[in-house]
Design an enzyme around this catalytic site. Structure first.
Site, PDB file in Angstrom:
ATOM      1  N   CYS A  89       0.816  -1.225   0.000  1.00  0.00           N
ATOM      2  CA  CYS A  89       0.000   0.000   0.000  1.00  0.00           C
ATOM      3  C   CYS A  89       0.849   1.275   0.000  1.00  0.00           C
ATOM      4  O   CYS A  89       0.339   2.350  -0.314  1.00  0.00           O
ATOM      5  CB  CYS A  89      -0.959   0.008   1.177  1.00  0.00           C
ATOM      6  SG  CYS A  89      -2.120  -1.356   1.133  1.00  0.00           S
ATOM      7  N   HIS A  93      -3.183   7.538   1.818  1.00  0.00           N
ATOM      8  CA  HIS A  93      -3.572   6.200   1.368  1.00  0.00           C
ATOM      9  C   HIS A  93      -4.950   5.912   1.957  1.00  0.00           C
ATOM     10  O   HIS A  93      -5.223   6.220   3.115  1.00  0.00           O
ATOM     11  CB  HIS A  93      -2.550   5.169   1.853  1.00  0.00           C
ATOM     12  CG  HIS A  93      -3.027   3.766   1.672  1.00  0.00           C
ATOM     13  ND1 HIS A  93      -3.521   3.298   0.477  1.00  0.00           N
ATOM     14  CD2 HIS A  93      -3.117   2.728   2.549  1.00  0.00           C
ATOM     15  CE1 HIS A  93      -3.881   2.043   0.619  1.00  0.00           C
ATOM     16  NE2 HIS A  93      -3.651   1.666   1.869  1.00  0.00           N
ATOM     17  N   ASN A 153      -9.983   0.099  -0.350  1.00  0.00           N
ATOM     18  CA  ASN A 153      -8.521   0.180  -0.337  1.00  0.00           C
ATOM     19  C   ASN A 153      -7.976  -0.431  -1.632  1.00  0.00           C
ATOM     20  O   ASN A 153      -8.039  -1.648  -1.817  1.00  0.00           O
ATOM     21  CB  ASN A 153      -7.999  -0.581   0.888  1.00  0.00           C
ATOM     22  CG  ASN A 153      -6.485  -0.524   1.017  1.00  0.00           C
ATOM     23  OD1 ASN A 153      -5.787  -0.116   0.092  1.00  0.00           O
ATOM     24  ND2 ASN A 153      -5.981  -0.948   2.161  1.00  0.00           N
TER      25      ASN A 153
HETATM   26  N1  ACO Z   1     -18.355  -7.997   9.048  1.00  0.00           N
HETATM   27  C1  ACO Z   1     -18.866  -8.228  10.266  1.00  0.00           C
HETATM   28  N2  ACO Z   1     -18.110  -8.544  11.331  1.00  0.00           N
HETATM   29  C2  ACO Z   1     -16.783  -8.632  11.142  1.00  0.00           C
HETATM   30  C3  ACO Z   1     -16.185  -8.389   9.885  1.00  0.00           C
HETATM   31  C4  ACO Z   1     -17.032  -8.074   8.811  1.00  0.00           C
HETATM   32  N3  ACO Z   1     -16.557  -7.821   7.570  1.00  0.00           N
HETATM   33  N4  ACO Z   1     -14.860  -8.525  10.015  1.00  0.00           N
HETATM   34  C5  ACO Z   1     -14.616  -8.844  11.309  1.00  0.00           C
HETATM   35  N5  ACO Z   1     -15.781  -8.902  11.975  1.00  0.00           N
HETATM   36  C6  ACO Z   1     -15.999  -9.209  13.395  1.00  0.00           C
HETATM   37  C7  ACO Z   1     -14.866  -9.980  14.011  1.00  0.00           C
HETATM   38  O1  ACO Z   1     -14.998 -11.367  13.780  1.00  0.00           O
HETATM   39  C8  ACO Z   1     -15.042  -9.647  15.464  1.00  0.00           C
HETATM   40  O2  ACO Z   1     -16.070 -10.431  15.990  1.00  0.00           O
HETATM   41  P1  ACO Z   1     -15.982 -10.998  17.506  1.00  0.00           P
HETATM   42  O3  ACO Z   1     -15.946  -9.770  18.355  1.00  0.00           O
HETATM   43  O4  ACO Z   1     -17.226 -11.799  17.626  1.00  0.00           O
HETATM   44  O5  ACO Z   1     -14.714 -11.788  17.564  1.00  0.00           O
HETATM   45  C9  ACO Z   1     -15.548  -8.212  15.451  1.00  0.00           C
HETATM   46  O6  ACO Z   1     -16.049  -7.988  14.120  1.00  0.00           O
HETATM   47  C10 ACO Z   1     -14.462  -7.203  15.751  1.00  0.00           C
HETATM   48  O7  ACO Z   1     -13.328  -7.496  14.947  1.00  0.00           O
HETATM   49  P2  ACO Z   1     -12.030  -6.645  14.991  1.00  0.00           P
HETATM   50  O8  ACO Z   1     -11.046  -7.208  14.013  1.00  0.00           O
HETATM   51  O9  ACO Z   1     -11.579  -6.491  16.409  1.00  0.00           O
HETATM   52  O10 ACO Z   1     -12.610  -5.248  14.482  1.00  0.00           O
HETATM   53  P3  ACO Z   1     -11.912  -3.868  14.380  1.00  0.00           P
HETATM   54  O11 ACO Z   1     -12.698  -2.859  15.079  1.00  0.00           O
HETATM   55  O12 ACO Z   1     -10.445  -3.944  14.691  1.00  0.00           O
HETATM   56  O13 ACO Z   1     -12.052  -3.540  12.829  1.00  0.00           O
HETATM   57  C11 ACO Z   1     -10.699  -3.556  10.847  1.00  0.00           C
HETATM   58  C12 ACO Z   1     -11.430  -4.391  11.872  1.00  0.00           C
HETATM   59  C13 ACO Z   1     -11.697  -2.700  10.100  1.00  0.00           C
HETATM   60  C14 ACO Z   1     -10.006  -4.496   9.871  1.00  0.00           C
HETATM   61  C15 ACO Z   1      -9.688  -2.659  11.575  1.00  0.00           C
HETATM   62  O14 ACO Z   1      -8.886  -3.406  12.444  1.00  0.00           O
HETATM   63  C16 ACO Z   1      -8.807  -1.947  10.612  1.00  0.00           C
HETATM   64  O15 ACO Z   1      -9.228  -1.112   9.866  1.00  0.00           O
HETATM   65  N6  ACO Z   1      -7.498  -2.222  10.642  1.00  0.00           N
HETATM   66  C17 ACO Z   1      -6.575  -1.646   9.720  1.00  0.00           C
HETATM   67  C18 ACO Z   1      -6.396  -2.657   8.673  1.00  0.00           C
HETATM   68  C19 ACO Z   1      -6.268  -2.088   7.316  1.00  0.00           C
HETATM   69  O16 ACO Z   1      -6.631  -0.982   6.997  1.00  0.00           O
HETATM   70  N7  ACO Z   1      -5.737  -2.918   6.466  1.00  0.00           N
HETATM   71  C20 ACO Z   1      -5.611  -2.597   5.109  1.00  0.00           C
HETATM   72  C21 ACO Z   1      -4.295  -2.973   4.594  1.00  0.00           C
HETATM   73  S1  ACO Z   1      -3.019  -2.101   5.382  1.00  0.00           S
HETATM   74  C22 ACO Z   1      -3.223  -0.590   4.925  1.00  0.00           C
HETATM   75  O17 ACO Z   1      -3.599  -0.328   3.847  1.00  0.00           O
HETATM   76  C23 ACO Z   1      -2.958   0.414   5.957  1.00  0.00           C
END
Ligand code: ACO
Length: 329
Positions: A118, A256, A286
């Protein structure tokens, strides 16, 4: 990195391309356990574009490049350097850059891919800028292009909902500031990587580790989120200090586009209101290396980015890699 010569790389054209097919959050909710509400609340994403069967990264890149060249009023033959950032190349080799070079009908010139996930576009921009400053190129085509949908595990709701496909391109031209007090062009670029964080975000396949298997994205979302806030804050501070700027001197933050919450956090740190941040994540999701040039294309085309303004780019991605660039537009 500071300039060695009195030459600047000026952005003279922007282009972009998004595949025709749009997949809304509700469409994903039909095939996996997720909801429009969850995706929108946690990420700000409402939809993404997905490449058609047979539509390759080089196809997306070619159209973006043609549009950027047209906007610059230049021909493919004018380009003497092509740098393409991608994580999803057409083939293991040769570089997707040479496919694009031949598709554009360009003559021989250096053409290669950059792999920084990214952060790829910021890396590619820095490399092209250095070629120009050292006099090794005069007109560079810098492309970020991805068909990220091809390396997703469509059964993993934790990653599948986050990404989209697309391509963006800019044309850089060497210019001599000639003593101008506030010269236009790329002012500084700042690149970082730390391989100790490999496991936060990677693809579990590839030619050397799993012959014959490309693999799919594996991510620890929470860990990536934590690193994103820390590392982007540090690199933005580094970029501001290098240019004697403070956050509020930035006219446009073009980040980004991974997650609306990360973007809003960075804008708050800089003291910038939402009217000074270019956002595409809601419509593009993304698109990895393509996200920044797509955002530049959109904001330049609609007149938001104006000559003389200070534009700050920042990105973080797998590696981990991260970086920033300050441009006087
Ligand atoms: N739909 C519904 N529920 C979901 C989904 C989904 N698509 N994905 C995960 N969940 C659930 C999980 O299973 C979890 O359930 P549980 O509590 O029963 O175990 C719950 O939602 C919370 O999951 P978390 O992973 O803790 O959620 P979080 O608030 O951290 O959000 C996210 C997840 C959006 C991925 C966040 O961590 C994030 O944005 N991280 C940055 C990652 C990123 O941007 N990556 C892109 C590549 S790197 C870059 O470009 C920077």
């Amino acid at each position: 990195m500071s300039a060695r010569r009195d030459v600047r790389s000026v952005v003279v054209g922007c282009g972009g391309y998004l595949p025709a097919r749009i997949v809304a959050n509700a469409d994903l909710a039909a095939s996996m356990e997720t909801s429009d509400e969850w995706i929108t609340e946690r990420t700000g994403i409402r939809q993404r574009h997905i490449a058609a069967d047979g539509e390759k990264t080089s196809d997306l890149a070619r159209v973006a490049a043609e549009r950027a060249l047209k906007a610059a009023g230049l021909a493919a033959a004018d380009v003497d350097l092509l740098v393409l950032a991608t994580t999803t190349p057409d083939e293991t080799f040769p570089a997707t850059a040479v496919r694009v070079q031949s598709a554009l009908g360009m003559g021989p010139c250096p053409a290669f891919d950059v792999q920084a996930v990214c952060s790829g576009f910021v890396y590619a921009l820095a490399i092209a800028d250095n070629f120009i400053r050292l006099g090794q190129a005069r007109t560079a085509l810098v492309i970020g292009a991805e068909t990220f949908s091809r390396i997703l595990d469509w059964k993993d709701r934790g990653t599948a909902v986050l990404f989209g496909d697309g391509a963006g391109a800019v044309v850089l031209r060497a210019a001599s500031p000639g003593g101008a007090a506030l010269p236009r062009g790329i002012l500084t670029t700042h690149l970082h990587a730390d391989g100790r964080f490999h496991d936060a975000l990677y693809v579990d396949g590839g030619p050397s580790s799993t012959p014959g298997r490309v693999g799919v994205v594996k991510m620890n979302g929470r860990e990536v989120f934590r690193h994103a806030v820390d590392k982007l804050s540090a690199v933005v501070e580094e970029a501001l200090t290098a240019n004697g700027l403070k956050g509020t001197d930035i006219d446009w933050l073009v980040p980004h586009q991974a997650n609306r919450r990360i973007i809003d956090g960075m804008a708050r740190k800089l003291g910038l209101g939402p009217d000074r941040v270019v956002i595409t994540v809601d419509r593009h999701a993304n698109t990895s290396a393509a996200s920044i040039p797509l955002a530049l294309w959109e904001a330049h085309a609609d007149g938001r980015l104006k000559p003389g303004q200070i534009v700050l780019l920042e990105a973080i991605g797998g590696g981990l890699t991260w970086g920033a660039a300050v441009i006087r537009w």
